[in-house]
Design a protein around this motif. Sequence first.
Motif, PDB file in Angstrom:
ATOM      1  N   VAL A 183      -2.946  11.555  -1.839  1.00 20.49           N
ATOM      2  CA  VAL A 183      -3.365  12.616  -0.912  1.00 20.49           C
ATOM      3  C   VAL A 183      -3.584  13.893  -1.700  1.00 20.49           C
ATOM      4  O   VAL A 183      -2.731  14.302  -2.503  1.00 20.49           O
ATOM      5  N   THR A 229       0.868  -1.172   0.000  1.00 18.80           N
ATOM      6  CA  THR A 229       0.000   0.000   0.000  1.00 18.80           C
ATOM      7  C   THR A 229       0.903   1.219   0.000  1.00 18.80           C
ATOM      8  O   THR A 229       1.779   1.349   0.859  1.00 18.80           O
ATOM      9  N   HIS A 240      -2.862   5.277  -2.673  1.00 19.37           N
ATOM     10  CA  HIS A 240      -3.690   6.325  -2.065  1.00 19.37           C
ATOM     11  C   HIS A 240      -3.034   7.669  -2.362  1.00 19.37           C
ATOM     12  O   HIS A 240      -1.910   7.935  -1.910  1.00 19.37           O
ATOM     13  N   VAL A 295       1.148   5.405  -0.073  1.00 19.73           N
ATOM     14  CA  VAL A 295       0.497   6.698   0.123  1.00 19.73           C
ATOM     15  C   VAL A 295       1.456   7.775  -0.370  1.00 19.73           C
ATOM     16  O   VAL A 295       2.643   7.768  -0.031  1.00 19.73           O
ATOM     17  N   THR A 353      -1.531  -0.883  -4.047  1.00 17.75           N
ATOM     18  CA  THR A 353      -2.751  -0.164  -3.710  1.00 17.75           C
ATOM     19  C   THR A 353      -2.346   1.274  -3.438  1.00 17.75           C
ATOM     20  O   THR A 353      -1.635   1.558  -2.469  1.00 17.75           O
ATOM     21  N   ILE A 392      -3.616   8.045   8.985  1.00 17.13           N
ATOM     22  CA  ILE A 392      -2.909   6.832   8.571  1.00 17.13           C
ATOM     23  C   ILE A 392      -1.709   6.550   9.479  1.00 17.13           C
ATOM     24  O   ILE A 392      -1.209   7.434  10.177  1.00 17.13           O
ATOM     25  N   ALA A 446      -5.620  14.610   5.850  1.00 12.12           N
ATOM     26  CA  ALA A 446      -5.656  13.226   5.351  1.00 12.12           C
ATOM     27  C   ALA A 446      -4.561  12.381   5.991  1.00 12.12           C
ATOM     28  O   ALA A 446      -4.774  11.219   6.331  1.00 12.12           O
TER      29      ALA A 446
END
Length: 253
Positions: free
Chosen positions: A141, A118, A139, A120, A137, A164, A160
């Motif tokens: 921001v 994952t 993400h 970010v 995956t 996390i 945001a």
Amino acid sequence: MYAPERHQQILAWARQRGRVDVTSLAAELDVTAETVRRDLTALERHGLVRRVHGGAIPVERLGIEPGIADRERVLSGEKERIAKTALEELPEGGAVILDAGTTTVRLAEMLPTDRELTVVTHALPVATVLATRPGITLHLVGGTVRGRTLAAVGTWAERALQDIHADVAILGTNGLSVEHGVTTPDLAEAAVKRMLVQAARRTVVLADHTKIGRSEFARVAALSEVDTVVTDDGVDGDLVDEIEAAGPRVVRA
């Protein structure tokens, strides 16, 4: 010495000394003054120095932050090695935060395909690389995008990131010193970088040797908050010792 090697040496001296002059450079490099003037013109065209009477000043001294296209051309081999070495800092699986920066983009391009991660990021170039990658995956921001770095900043991004907790945050930086820690020229970007540090269990900073020992306007984090610094073999050994004494492990690519 070839022109690219001269350019790299002139830029390093300019950053160390704060200013370089044509006469001294010609003597030190054993070339003509006209050759030095052409070199300085080339460096200015790439956004790395500003010509002044008799010499040049690095743009960092003028408060000018080079754009991402200009930074991509500088020390590309060193950045490639740093990114490759930084792969060792990734978890076997889990969540990774990737900061904005030319070296972090190279790391994104090298992310392994044999594991699920994952990722970010608040950096559009990183997101572009990873958007269609299998096993990732992603993400992204949101926030106000800075044209100079193509990174999202501001309160949207900061809010945001409060939600996390990742295994590791991998940061780029403009400066890293024992006295001032991790620094960057822009206050808004520094605020987001601080949130990246807080949002991860471990923090790894990628910095080529020209960033080590430098301090920029806005502070991101103290060295005690950094776990690992990945740099290249051009870094001064005494600086490495000082940094490790302040907390982080230093890895030279």
